[in-house]
Design a protein around this motif. Structure first.
Motif, short mmCIF file in Angstrom:
data_model
loop_
_atom_site.label_atom_id
_atom_site.label_comp_id
_atom_site.label_asym_id
_atom_site.label_seq_id
_atom_site.Cartn_x
_atom_site.Cartn_y
_atom_site.Cartn_z
N THR A 44 0.86 -1.18 0.00
CA THR A 44 0.00 0.00 0.00
C THR A 44 0.89 1.23 0.00
O THR A 44 1.04 1.89 1.02
CB THR A 44 -0.93 0.00 1.23
N GLN A 82 -16.88 2.36 1.65
CA GLN A 82 -16.02 1.36 1.01
C GLN A 82 -16.68 -0.02 1.06
O GLN A 82 -16.64 -0.76 0.08
CB GLN A 82 -14.65 1.32 1.67
N PHE A 86 -18.19 -2.03 -2.28
CA PHE A 86 -17.15 -3.01 -2.57
C PHE A 86 -17.70 -4.05 -3.55
O PHE A 86 -18.75 -4.66 -3.31
CB PHE A 86 -16.71 -3.68 -1.26
N ASP A 96 -9.00 -13.34 -2.88
CA ASP A 96 -8.51 -12.00 -2.53
C ASP A 96 -9.68 -11.08 -2.17
O ASP A 96 -9.58 -10.27 -1.25
CB ASP A 96 -7.71 -11.39 -3.68
N HIS A 97 -10.77 -11.20 -2.90
CA HIS A 97 -11.96 -10.39 -2.65
C HIS A 97 -12.50 -10.64 -1.25
O HIS A 97 -12.80 -9.68 -0.51
CB HIS A 97 -13.03 -10.71 -3.71
N SER A 99 -10.87 -11.84 1.30
CA SER A 99 -9.88 -11.34 2.26
C SER A 99 -10.01 -9.83 2.43
O SER A 99 -9.97 -9.32 3.57
CB SER A 99 -8.48 -11.72 1.78
N GLN A 100 -10.17 -9.09 1.34
CA GLN A 100 -10.33 -7.64 1.42
C GLN A 100 -11.65 -7.27 2.12
O GLN A 100 -11.71 -6.30 2.87
CB GLN A 100 -10.28 -7.03 0.02
N THR A 103 -11.13 -7.67 5.77
CA THR A 103 -10.32 -6.55 6.25
C THR A 103 -11.20 -5.31 6.47
O THR A 103 -11.05 -4.62 7.48
CB THR A 103 -9.18 -6.23 5.26
#
Length: 173
Positions: A44, A82, A86, A96-97, A99-100, A103
Motif C-alpha cells: 500500500t 467502502q 465493494f 482475494d476479494h 480477504s479484502q 479486512t
C-alpha cells in the motif's frame, strides 16, 4: 500487530525503553520492528508515503492509528462507503476479494461499527458480479438464514472447484 508478535517485536510499541533494557538492544529492536511494519506497508504505497518519515516504531504505530483507527464520523462513513460499494470485478480472484472484505469488516470493528452477521452475508453476496447469479440463487434458495462463515466457506469451495476445473481444461488442450 500479528507480524510484530510473531517476531517478538511488539514490546517496542511503547514510547520509552524499559529501564532494565540496554539502549543499544532497544534501538536494535525498534529498528527491526520499524522496518517490519514498513515492509508490510509496501503493498500500500500511498500509506507507506504517509508514514515513511516516522523514526520510531511507537511514532509510526501512532500515525497508523490516526490514519486507520480514528473513530471520527468521517472515518466511519468512509469505511462504510467502502464496504457498501465493494465489488468483485470479473476476472479478479475470489479469495482475494473475500480477504479484502474481511479486512473492511475488521477496520469497521476497530472504529466501533458493528455489522451483524446477516448483513455481512447480504453485502458479500451483493458484492459478487452477475456471473455468480445462479450460485447466489442456489445458495439462498429454501433457507431462512445463512451465516457469514457458511457463505465464505461455500464461496471458497466454489473458487477451488472453479480453479481445478480451469486447470484441468487447460491441461486437456
Amino acid at each position: 500487530m500479528a507480524v510484530l508478535i510473531q517476531g517478538d517485536l511488539n514490546n517496542v510499541l511503547i514510547e520509552k525503553k524499559p529501564i532494565d533494557m540496554d539502549k543499544s538492544e532497544w534501538d536494535r529492536l525498534d529498528k527491526k520492528a520499524l522496518s517490519t511494519i514498513q515492509l508490510c506497508l509496501t503493498k500500500t504505497n500511498n500509506v507507506l508515503q504517509k508514514v515513511l518519515m516516522e523514526k520510531t516504531t511507537f511514532t509510526l504505530w501512532k500515525r497508523l492509528e490516526t490514519i486507520y483507527a480514528t473513530k471520527t464520523l468521517v472515518n466511519r462513513l468512509v469505511l462504510k462507503q467502502q464496504l457498501y460499494t465493494f465489488r468483485l470485478k470479473e476476472g479478479e480472484h475470489l479469495r482475494d476479494h473475500i480477504s479484502q472484505f474481511i479486512t473492511l469488516l475488521k477496520d469497521l470493528k476497530n472504529v466501533e461499527v458493528q455489522i451483524d452477521d446477516e448483513e455481512q452475508v447480504m453485502l458479500l453476496l451483493c458484492s459478487l458480479p452477475h456471473s455468480y447469479k445462479s450460485f447466489r440463487e442456489t445458495l439462498i434458495y429454501g433457507r431462512d438464514n445463512l451465516s457469514f462463515e457458511d457463505v465464505k466457506g461455500y464461496l471458497l469451495i466454489k473458487d477451488k472447484l472453479d480453479n481445478e476445473f480451469s486447470s484441468n481444461s487447460k491441461s486437456d488442450r
